[in-house]
Design an enzyme around this catalytic site. Structure first.
Site, PDB file in Angstrom:
ATOM      1  N   VAL A 101       0.843  -1.192   0.000  1.00 22.03           N
ATOM      2  CA  VAL A 101       0.000   0.000   0.000  1.00 22.03           C
ATOM      3  C   VAL A 101       0.881   1.246   0.000  1.00 22.03           C
ATOM      4  CG1 VAL A 101      -1.905  -1.169   1.151  1.00 22.03           C
ATOM      5  CG2 VAL A 101      -0.156   0.007   2.522  1.00 22.03           C
ATOM      6  N   GLN A 160       1.464   3.475   2.199  1.00 15.91           N
ATOM      7  CA  GLN A 160       2.277   3.618   3.408  1.00 15.91           C
ATOM      8  C   GLN A 160       2.834   2.267   3.877  1.00 15.91           C
ATOM      9  OE1 GLN A 160       3.444   6.168   5.123  1.00 15.91           O
ATOM     10  NE2 GLN A 160       2.549   7.691   3.768  1.00 15.91           N
ATOM     11  N   SER A 161       3.280   1.461   2.952  1.00 19.20           N
ATOM     12  CA  SER A 161       3.758   0.123   3.281  1.00 19.20           C
ATOM     13  C   SER A 161       5.078   0.147   4.056  1.00 19.20           C
ATOM     14  CB  SER A 161       3.954  -0.690   2.001  1.00 19.20           C
ATOM     15  OG  SER A 161       4.632  -1.900   2.265  1.00 19.20           O
ATOM     16  N   ASN A 162       5.070  -0.472   5.236  1.00 25.37           N
ATOM     17  CA  ASN A 162       6.313  -0.661   5.991  1.00 25.37           C
ATOM     18  C   ASN A 162       7.238  -1.643   5.287  1.00 25.37           C
ATOM     19  OD1 ASN A 162       5.752   0.992   8.367  1.00 25.37           O
ATOM     20  ND2 ASN A 162       4.209  -0.542   8.859  1.00 25.37           N
ATOM     21  N   VAL A 189       7.514  -2.342   2.000  1.00 22.38           N
ATOM     22  CA  VAL A 189       8.166  -1.731   0.842  1.00 22.38           C
ATOM     23  C   VAL A 189       9.310  -0.830   1.296  1.00 22.38           C
ATOM     24  CG1 VAL A 189       7.867  -0.086  -1.053  1.00 22.38           C
ATOM     25  CG2 VAL A 189       6.185  -1.901  -0.703  1.00 22.38           C
TER      26      VAL A 189
END
Length: 342
Positions: free
Chosen positions: A80, A82-84, A86
């Site tokens: 997403v 705000q992916s942690n 990624v």
């Protein structure tokens, strides 16, 4: 199986020292007093270091060597906005000379702050040099990642696909290692842990902890707090990885599967959405322990622990560990949760 035998299994695989290990194992004295309990600890995997830390760094210690062995030059993943995950993949790519290109899922989180797309994890992705293209939550993630990798191959790149959430057998080796680390730290602190509580979504962390504790003969109940609002899906993902780990360490899968516990009541009804209990968890962690948990993952995990304490889920003799899986950069994209500040 003793610790040396488990360590030997883990060491079958090439590993890079990406994380700052061991992460701290600390008693939460002020928070346990506020909750009215006596035995509450935290494992600070928000302090794994690389890319501002988090649980995926442990997984990447085993994934990145595989990418290097296959001579990849660009890591392909998805998440997403705000992916942690990624963010940590992008940091690992930067550190080891890979490109990073990810499918950015733009339609999963509907309730967002005005600067949701310009702050937090996404800003860090940019700084680490990652590029992206738009994906939908409705897309088949595995197929889309394969399509992206195929296109990059035709452009002369050598893509390596990092699974969604770094969640596969190889990544879960990092959490077999975490289980071993917790066991050593608890023994050194003369703590007989009975429960571990953490946020659970893609399944690798929970599967690795369950398998690791079982391999060491430790009767520690691992409670994964569903953050996806789909506990059956979380259970299925944990079981898929756990089945592979069972083969890896020579344990019976059926007995391991019985250890899967997914707490369904603290997801706030949707992925990426926080509710009052999540906000409370964020505020008490900060106020009483100086720890930041995030609205999407670790905040829901801690909210689950607080709720279970209030429900008398644990006895006075239980010793409970909150496994902090990280995610603090995301809090900057959720400032509207704190109207008195904004």
């Amino acid at each position: 199986m003793d610790s040396n035998a488990l360590r030997a299994i883990i060491e079958r695989y090439p590993r890079l020292n990406l994380a700052h290990l061991p992460t701290p194992f600390e008693r939460m004295e002020r928070l346990q007093a506020w909750l009215g309990v006596d035995n509450l600890w935290v494992k600070r995997d928000d302090l794994t270091g690389l890319g501002m830390g988090g649980n995926k760094v442990r997984a990447l210690e085993f994934i990145i060597p595989d990418a290097l062995a296959l001579q990849g030059d660009v890591l392909v993943t998805a998440g997403v906005i705000q992916s942690n995950s990624v963010r940590q993949v992008a940091a690992a790519a930067a550190k080891h000379g890979f490109g990073c290109h990810f499918g950015m899922i733009v339609d999963r989180v509907s309730e967002i702050d005005r600067d949701y797309k310009q702050s937090g994890n996404l800003l860090l992705d940019y700084l680490y040099g990652a590029t992206h293209e738009v994906m939908s939550f409705r897309d088949d993630r595995s197929r889309r990642l394969s399509e992206i990798a195929a296109r990059l191959s035709t452009e002369g790149r050598k893509p390596y696909v990092v699974p969604y959430g770094c969640a596969n057998r190889l990544g879960a080796m990092g959490y077999l290692n975490a289980a071993l680390e917790v066991a050593i730290q608890a023994e050194a602190s003369d703590v007989r842990l009975t429960h571990v509580v953490h946020a659970s979504g893609t399944g690798g962390t929970q599967a690795g902890l369950i398998a690791g504790f079982a391999a060491l003969g430790l009767d520690i109940e691992v409670i994964g707090v569903d953050i996806d609002a789909e506990p059956e899906g979380v259970h299925r993902r944990v079981a898929t990885i756990l089945r592979e780990l069972a083969i890896e360490i020579g344990l019976d899968f059926a007995s391991l599967e019985r250890r899967i516990i997914v707490e369904p009541n603290y997801s706030a009804g949707a992925y990426g959405v926080a509710e009052a209990r999540t906000v409370e968890a964020i505020e008490i962690a900060a106020k009483y322990e100086g720890i930041i948990v995030d609205p999407v993952y670790s905040g829901k995990g801690l909210a689950g622990l607080v709720g279970l304490v209030r429900q008398k889920r644990f006895t006075k003799d239980d010793r409970v560990l909150f496994f902090h899986t990280g995610g603090s950069p995301a809090i900057y994209a959720y400032r509207s949760l704190f109207p008195e500040f904004t």
